[in-house]
Write an enzyme that holds these catalytic residues in place. Structure first.
Site, short mmCIF file in Angstrom:
data_model
loop_
_atom_site.label_atom_id
_atom_site.label_comp_id
_atom_site.label_asym_id
_atom_site.label_seq_id
_atom_site.Cartn_x
_atom_site.Cartn_y
_atom_site.Cartn_z
N ARG A 86 23.98 42.58 31.90
CA ARG A 86 24.79 41.61 31.13
C ARG A 86 23.94 40.77 30.17
O ARG A 86 24.19 39.58 29.95
CB ARG A 86 25.56 40.70 32.10
CG ARG A 86 26.65 41.44 32.85
CD ARG A 86 27.46 40.49 33.70
NE ARG A 86 26.69 40.00 34.84
CZ ARG A 86 27.00 38.92 35.55
NH1 ARG A 86 28.06 38.22 35.23
NH2 ARG A 86 26.26 38.56 36.57
N ILE A 97 52.75 28.22 39.90
CA ILE A 97 52.63 29.68 40.03
C ILE A 97 51.68 30.07 41.15
O ILE A 97 51.66 31.22 41.58
CB ILE A 97 52.17 30.28 38.68
CG1 ILE A 97 53.11 29.82 37.56
CG2 ILE A 97 52.14 31.80 38.72
CD1 ILE A 97 54.59 30.12 37.77
N GLU A 157 45.24 28.59 46.39
CA GLU A 157 44.44 29.82 46.26
C GLU A 157 42.94 29.57 46.14
O GLU A 157 42.21 30.38 45.56
CB GLU A 157 44.95 30.67 45.07
CG GLU A 157 46.41 31.05 45.20
CD GLU A 157 46.95 31.93 44.05
OE1 GLU A 157 46.14 32.57 43.34
OE2 GLU A 157 48.17 31.97 43.87
N ARG A 209 33.42 37.84 28.24
CA ARG A 209 34.05 37.90 29.56
C ARG A 209 34.09 39.35 30.04
O ARG A 209 34.69 40.20 29.41
CB ARG A 209 35.45 37.32 29.52
CG ARG A 209 35.97 37.04 30.89
CD ARG A 209 37.41 36.57 30.86
NE ARG A 209 38.07 37.08 32.03
CZ ARG A 209 38.09 36.47 33.20
NH1 ARG A 209 37.51 35.30 33.32
NH2 ARG A 209 38.70 37.01 34.24
N ASP A 249 53.07 38.46 43.16
CA ASP A 249 52.77 38.45 41.72
C ASP A 249 52.68 39.85 41.15
O ASP A 249 51.96 40.69 41.68
CB ASP A 249 51.43 37.74 41.48
CG ASP A 249 51.52 36.25 41.77
OD1 ASP A 249 52.59 35.66 41.52
OD2 ASP A 249 50.51 35.68 42.23
N GLU A 288 51.89 45.16 31.28
CA GLU A 288 50.79 45.76 30.51
C GLU A 288 50.49 47.19 30.93
O GLU A 288 49.78 47.89 30.23
CB GLU A 288 49.53 44.89 30.61
CG GLU A 288 48.96 44.78 32.00
CD GLU A 288 47.71 43.92 32.04
OE1 GLU A 288 47.75 42.80 31.51
OE2 GLU A 288 46.70 44.37 32.59
N HIS A 300 56.05 36.72 39.95
CA HIS A 300 55.60 36.09 38.71
C HIS A 300 55.04 37.16 37.78
O HIS A 300 54.38 38.08 38.22
CB HIS A 300 54.50 35.06 39.00
CG HIS A 300 53.75 34.66 37.76
ND1 HIS A 300 54.31 33.86 36.78
CD2 HIS A 300 52.51 34.99 37.32
CE1 HIS A 300 53.43 33.73 35.79
NE2 HIS A 300 52.34 34.40 36.09
N CYS A 311 53.05 37.67 33.89
CA CYS A 311 52.44 37.13 32.69
C CYS A 311 52.95 37.93 31.50
O CYS A 311 53.55 38.99 31.69
CB CYS A 311 50.93 37.28 32.72
SG CYS A 311 50.18 36.63 34.20
N HIS A 370 47.48 28.23 29.10
CA HIS A 370 46.29 28.81 28.49
C HIS A 370 45.59 27.83 27.57
O HIS A 370 44.51 28.11 27.05
CB HIS A 370 46.66 30.08 27.73
CG HIS A 370 47.43 31.04 28.60
ND1 HIS A 370 48.79 30.95 28.75
CD2 HIS A 370 47.04 32.06 29.38
CE1 HIS A 370 49.19 31.91 29.60
NE2 HIS A 370 48.16 32.58 29.98
N1 GLN Z 1 49.36 33.39 41.66
C1 GLN Z 1 48.42 33.64 40.62
C2 GLN Z 1 47.86 32.32 40.14
O1 GLN Z 1 48.57 31.36 40.17
C3 GLN Z 1 49.04 34.34 39.45
C4 GLN Z 1 48.05 34.54 38.34
C5 GLN Z 1 48.51 35.43 37.21
O2 GLN Z 1 49.67 35.64 37.02
N2 GLN Z 1 47.62 35.95 36.41
O3 GLN Z 1 46.73 32.24 39.71
ZN ZN Z 2 50.69 34.71 34.92
#
Ligand code: GLN
Ligand code: ZN
Length: 793
Positions: free
Chosen positions: A35, A470, A523, A554, A638, A644, A680, A682, A733
């Protein structure tokens, strides 16, 4: 350098005698085995080192890359596959497509401008430019970023205006070609083709199609090609992966015009037109009719297209056969590949064939030899970039000098393939048996949604417009440090556990205090939402150095899904139980869904992806059952990456959506009616797949919408989303704290399309990348917005 050396290197790379086969790579990882590029970039950005140091590191990486390929036996070596950040951004800069806000005034583009486009800038890069620039002092946002085809690589989206003009603004391709030449390598420079570049671009001018800029763009490409040719390049690689997409007549016409222009302007320059990430399909006739010297085919994703191409390709066209998988990490079965290659060469002639990876090796880790802790059987089944080059070279030698000349290597390759096929580490009879007995009933809840909703409302008695988040809360430096200390043994298991408990307890209390209705544990114990589960499931392995560029500096280390998946013991029940013990409010349990685990891993290639996904679904199903038995009333699964994973060709969407939705239903349907399943997702572009999302039948879905001002809701014009839904009310974000009024406005929009009984209020994704200083006021405002809404009639 001396003239004689120059001409010697020239002939070695590209003249192929009848019996030798050209062995090419289309591009290589640029990040460095350790890296090095990331370290150099971050050091430069922080001000700890200067531009000269950064450029030196970059040149060192390029030189090492060229040397490595040469040593491994690659005969067609690329240049300009290096990038400080992203090759699409490089292309924007090369053609001078630099939006006004970056204050570029013509001439060579400064590195500061380049990085401002890549990452935004807090203050303008040159403070002293304030007198003659604009936008200074307030900073500028980065260009938009999005996924490169169906990879996890993200590129910076070119932003073109209706009145866009182009001019050669960076000579990087020429400089890097000359740099290689000075070191003794005759390279094949790589450029993104003009049609793909325009197809990937967006425009803020409404109704304007960037493709209409082609005629203005082509002269800049001609200028670059001319300079490359003048510098000595015999071949140039032009990447047009758009050829594997659904194209309309305008795009095909653009391809014809572009390549006819190049052929007319530079009749002696040979263009290798590369297509990858799929088959040419209905673009095949267009592709083989283009006036280019070579055509590269992805024979991993679309092995069968070779037959059609052989039938239709004009006589002189050099075919580049992409047969080593550039998107995955499995060692090849070389004798089997030779069985496929030999007839093609017999038919076409060695001089008309090159062999190569299916696409750039950018998408795989660099060197398997660095993995000293990997299970030795598994290691024997893998190949990273360096090993893949070795495989190509072996194939090239076998094709030129006969199989016997590399007998041992071929035997080893076949032996490894056979061992993998038979290994008990890969195959688990219990998993096979369970998958075989799967019935549609496994994917069905007891009652229909309306009945479940009634029972759940009685159970939870939530207010109208319930508020939640989330899942994750800020991953602070404290948490990362504690995790690192624990990993290297400096923090005991017990001390780490206590530390995580304290973080969780604090976060639960804080959520109660600000008045959120449905809580999460935060988490904190998870390094990553996929890795955390992969590490606890049979069938997954993890590398130490298997980094792949995700965007800019990244990099990610995707899990390796190598075998049948099962779960030995509960993975999240203890943490959920602890978190729920701290509060009377509902505590959502948090899981990552099977499709997301699959889409963010390197997946075994010996069974269909759908089959691997089903196995993961069954393992998650076990966890869901255990959570319910432990008392969890709400379980969120999730599927961040479901959207994608959508195939590049629309004709393949339904098949993918069918098994993706089925997998979600398998893991989520084992619960009683009173248990509420959340999910959930994205990414906001759901309009085209909204009925598949409805078919997942989650009781509640939270979804990203805030960046697109609830554009998602357009999907509900023609389709009435049946279940409950939390359209994200603010963009996590960005560090910006949303005002109460902004969120109530968005919610009013949402109420035009959704009934009050359906609506939840939440941010648009997890909060782990944010700081507490942002999260505290943002969520406090969000709860206030919910209260305002409840006060309305
Ligand atoms: N539960 C995950 C969080 O809150 C969901 C993250 C995601 O959707 N990328 O981080
Ligand atoms: Zn998300």
């Amino acid at each position: 350098m001396s003239a004689s050396k120059s001409s010697a290197t020239k002939s070695s790379a590209s003249t192929t005698s009848a019996s030798t086969i050209a062995v090419a790579t289309l591009g290589t990882p640029r990040i460095g085995p350790r890296r090095e590029l990331k370290l150099a970039l971050e050091s430069f950005w922080s001000g700890a080192s200067d531009e000269k140091a950064l450029r030196e590191t970059a040149a060192g990486l390029r030189a090492a890359n060229w040397a490595r390929q040469k040593k491994l036996g690659i005969t067609v070596i690329p240049s300009n596959d290096f990038s400080f950040y992203d090759q699409v951004l490089d292309t924007s800069v090369m053609v001078g497509a630099i939006p006004e806000i970056y204050g570029w005034k013509g001439g060579e583009v400064p590195l500061a401008t380049y990085f401002a486009m890549a990452r935004g800038s807090e203050t303008q890069a040159h403070d002293d430019a304030c007198a003659h620039g604009h936008g200074h002092g307030h900073g500028v946002p980065a260009q938009e970023m999005t996924k490169w085809f169906d990879t996890n690589y993200h590129y910076m989206v070119p932003d073109l205006r209706k009145d866009q003009t182009f001019a050669l603004a960076s000579r990087k391709p020429i400089e890097e070609y000359q740099e290689a030449k000075a070191l003794g390598y005759q390279t094949r420079p790589v450029l993104i083709g003009p049609v793909t570049f325009l197809k990937l671009a967006k425009s803020s001018d409404a109704g304007f199609d960037p493709l209409s800029l082609l005629d203005r763009l082509l002269p800049v490409y001609v200028e670059i090609l001319r300079e490359l040719a003048a510098s000595g390049a015999e071949w140039v690689q032009l990447d047009e992966p758009c050829l594997v997409l659904d194209l309309d007549a305008a795009a095909r016409d653009a391809l014809r015009r572009a390549y006819t222009t190049f052929a007319e302007a530079l009749p002696d320059l040979k263009i290798m037109l590369t297509t990858y990430f799929g088959g040419l399909g209905d673009n095949l006739s267009t592709a083989v009719a283009l006036p280019v010297a070579g055509l590269h085919l992805d024979l991993v994703r679309a092995p069968n297209q070779i037959d059609d191409v052989l039938k239709k390709a004009p006589k002189g066209l050099v075919l580049s056969l992409g047969i080593i998988d550039g998107r995955n990490i499995w060692r090849a079965n070389l004798p089997e590949m030779l069985d496929r290659l030999e007839p093609v060469i017999a038919r076409r002639g060695a001089g008309q064939i090159q062999i190569s990876p299916s696409c750039s090796l950018l998408h795989v880790p660099i060197d398997l030899d660095l993995e000293t802790d990997l299970d030795s059987d598994l290691k024997g089944w893998l190949a990273f970039s360096v090993q893949k080059m070795g495989e190509l070279a072996t194939l090239g030698t076998a094709l030129a000098d006969g199989r016997d000349s590399v007998k041992d290597v071929l035997v080893a390759s076949a032996t490894a393939a056979a061992a993998r096929k038979a290994s008990p580490k890969v195959h688990d009879a219990a998993v096979a048996k369970r998958v075989a007995t799967l019935t549609p009933a496994l994917g069905k809840r007891v009652s229909a949604f309306n009945e479940r909703a009634r029972i759940q409302h009685e159970r939870f008695k939530l207010p109208r417009f319930p508020t939640t988040t989330i899942g994750s809360f800020p991953q602070t430096a404290d948490i990362r440090n504690a995790r690192a200390a624990h990993a290297r043994g400096a923090l005991s298991d017990a001390a780490y556990e206590t530390f995580l408990q304290n973080q969780t307890a604090r976060t639960v209390r804080w959520q109660e205090n600000i008045g959120l209705d449905v809580l999460v544990h935060g988490e904190f114990e998870r390094n990553d939402m996929v890795q955390y589960f992969g590490e606890q499931l049979a069938g997954f392995a993890f590398t130490k150095h298997g980094w792949v560029q995700s965007y800019g500096s990244r990099y990610v280390r995707p899990p390796v899904l190598f075998g049948d998946v099962s779960r030995a013991r509960p993975m999240t029940v203890e943490w959920w139980t602890y978190a729920q013990s701290l509060t009377k409010r509902p505590m959502k349990a948090m899981l990552t869904g099977p499709v997301t685990i699959l889409n963010w891993s390197f997946v075994r290639d010996d069974i269909p992806r759908s089959a691997a996904c089903r196995q993961i679904a069954l393992a998650i199903r076990d966890e869901v059952a255990d959570l319910e038995a432990a008392g969890a009333g709400m379980i969120q699964i999730d599927e961040a990456a479901l959207r994608e994973g959508l195939p590049l060709r629309e004709s393949e969407w339904q098949n993918y959506l069918d098994w993706a939705v089925e997998s979600f239903r398998i893991c989520s349907s084992c619960v009683r009616d009173e248990t509420q399943i959340h999910t959930h997702m994205c990414y906001s572009e759901f309009n085209d797949i909204i009925d598949a999302i409805g078919a997942m039948d989650a009781d509640v879905i939270s979804i990203e919408t805030s960046r697109s001002k609830m554009e998602l809701l357009d999907a509900f014009k023609g389709y009435r989303y049946p279940n409950e839904i939390g359209p994200g009310v603010y963009d996590i974000h960005s560090p910006r704290v949303p005002e109460i009024g902004e969120m109530t406005e968005l919610l009013k929009l949402a109420r035009q399309r959704l009934s009050d009984a359906q609506l939840w209020i939440n941010p648009d994704c997890g909060l782990k990348t944010r700081k507490w200083g942002e999260v505290r006021p943002a969520l406090t405002n969000m709860v206030a917005a919910a209260r305002e809404l409840r006060a309305l009639p």
